[in-house]
Design an enzyme around this catalytic site. Structure first.
Site, PDB file in Angstrom:
ATOM      1  N   GLU A 131     -74.414 -60.344 110.304  1.00 53.99           N
ATOM      2  CA  GLU A 131     -73.077 -59.906 109.828  1.00 53.99           C
ATOM      3  C   GLU A 131     -73.139 -58.675 109.527  1.00 53.99           C
ATOM      4  O   GLU A 131     -72.148 -58.005 109.057  1.00 53.99           O
ATOM      5  CB  GLU A 131     -72.515 -60.930 108.732  1.00 53.99           C
TER       6      GLU A 131
ATOM      7  N   ASP B   9     -71.360 -54.350 106.145  1.00 54.65           N
ATOM      8  CA  ASP B   9     -71.760 -55.876 105.827  1.00 54.65           C
ATOM      9  C   ASP B   9     -70.463 -56.654 105.577  1.00 54.65           C
ATOM     10  O   ASP B   9     -69.698 -56.133 104.657  1.00 54.65           O
ATOM     11  CB  ASP B   9     -72.803 -55.923 104.932  1.00 54.65           C
TER      12      ASP B   9
END
Length: 307
Positions: free
Chosen positions: A227, A184
């Protein structure tokens, strides 16, 4: 049956066979071509007149190592023709596909007639083959679009879950080990909020390009969220997986992107898990990696945490 005289019927039939859009040929018991039309001659790169009175072996030899007629893919003609002759007249009826050096494709039908004569009928399927190829390429392109992330060019969530699940099941069957990384990008939302989505897109693309260079050609790398990324490492234990994960983390940390006279950087948090007997499904593997990723975020980010 017909009320017409036999000679007239024979003449009409011969004219019809010569005019048909398909190829027809007739070989006698000695395998010599005694009748054909021009399309049949094309199969051997010849006109009907040139092909007549040649044996099947002579017709094929005329195509061997030349730039015309039937595509004979063989280094040794004698071996090839021996196998071909065994197949001829091996049954009363057979059909197969063949192609020519000029790029034409035909369906060939052979049928034994009276007195062991061999009747051969060929149909040009070149356009059909071209259409099949177009459909195949179109299908591949659609599949590529359906499994590729539009922004980064790497695989998407759908592809990753499908392939990673298959690889996990294979690993279970083979009793091998694999590792899963869930990444992440830290505080990525701030880049979008402060610099706009274009800046965010450039960061995502740069991160993707950077990570791709670090992976092996059999690793599975995908964008599975805004993301969020995932990397499946086949035949990889936790020790090697951690080395790869740290390499990824450090490479992302070193990224600097110039956008509108500002230098932007990003870090990544990584949750990693090694497969084991206790993990019985890919979903469980995924959940475990997610658990470690959340722990990394709670511990300050920009780290690798694994079981």
């Amino acid at each position: 049956m017909s009320t017409l005289p036999n000679k007239k019927i024979e003449k009409i039939l011969i004219e019809a066979l010569l005019l048909t859009k398909d190829g027809v040929g007739l070989f006698d018991v000695g395998d010599r071509l005694i009748f054909c039309n021009d399309l049949f001659g094309e199969l051997f790169g010849l006109s009907a007149r040139e092909a007549l009175n040649k044996t099947f072996t002579e017709l094929c030899f005329g195509c061997f190592n030349t730039n015309k007629g039937a595509n004979i893919e063989a280094d040794d003609f004698e071996t090839w023709i021996s196998k071909a002759l065994v197949k001829r007249r091996s049954s009363n009826y057979r059909t197969f596909e063949t192609d020519t050096i000029e790029g034409k494709h035909f369906i060939v039908t052979e049928q034994i007639a009276q007195e062991n004569f061999l009747y051969v009928y060929i149909t040009d399927i070149t356009e059909k083959k071209k259409n099949e190829l177009r459909l195949k390429l179109m299908s591949q392109e659609l599949e590529e679009l359906a499994t590729t992330d539009y922004l980064t060019g790497i695989r998407n969530r759908r592809y990753f879950y499908q392939m990673a699940r298959a690889e996990f099941n294979r690993s279970k069957r083979k009793s091998t080990t694999l590792s899963l990384l869930i990444l992440d990008l830290d505080k990525f939302k701030l880049i979008n909020d402060n610099h706009g989505h274009k800046a965010g897109d450039i960061i995502l693309q740069t991160v993707t390009q950077t990570i791709s260079k670090l992976l092996r050609n059999y690793d599975i790398f995908a964008r599975i969220g805004g993301e969020e990324f995932a990397i499946l490492l086949p035949s990889t234990d936790a020790k090697l997986g951690y080395i790869i994960a740290e390499r990824v983390r450090k490479s992302v940390e070193s990224i600097e992107v110039t956008f509108e006279d500002k230098v932007l950087s990003i870090t990544t948090s990584i949750g990693m898990v090694e497969s084991s007997e206790q993990i019985t499904s890919f979903d469980q593997l995924l959940q475990t990696a997610d658990k470690y990723l959340n722990q990394v975020k709670n511990q300050g980010r920009n780290k690798v945490l694994f079981n």
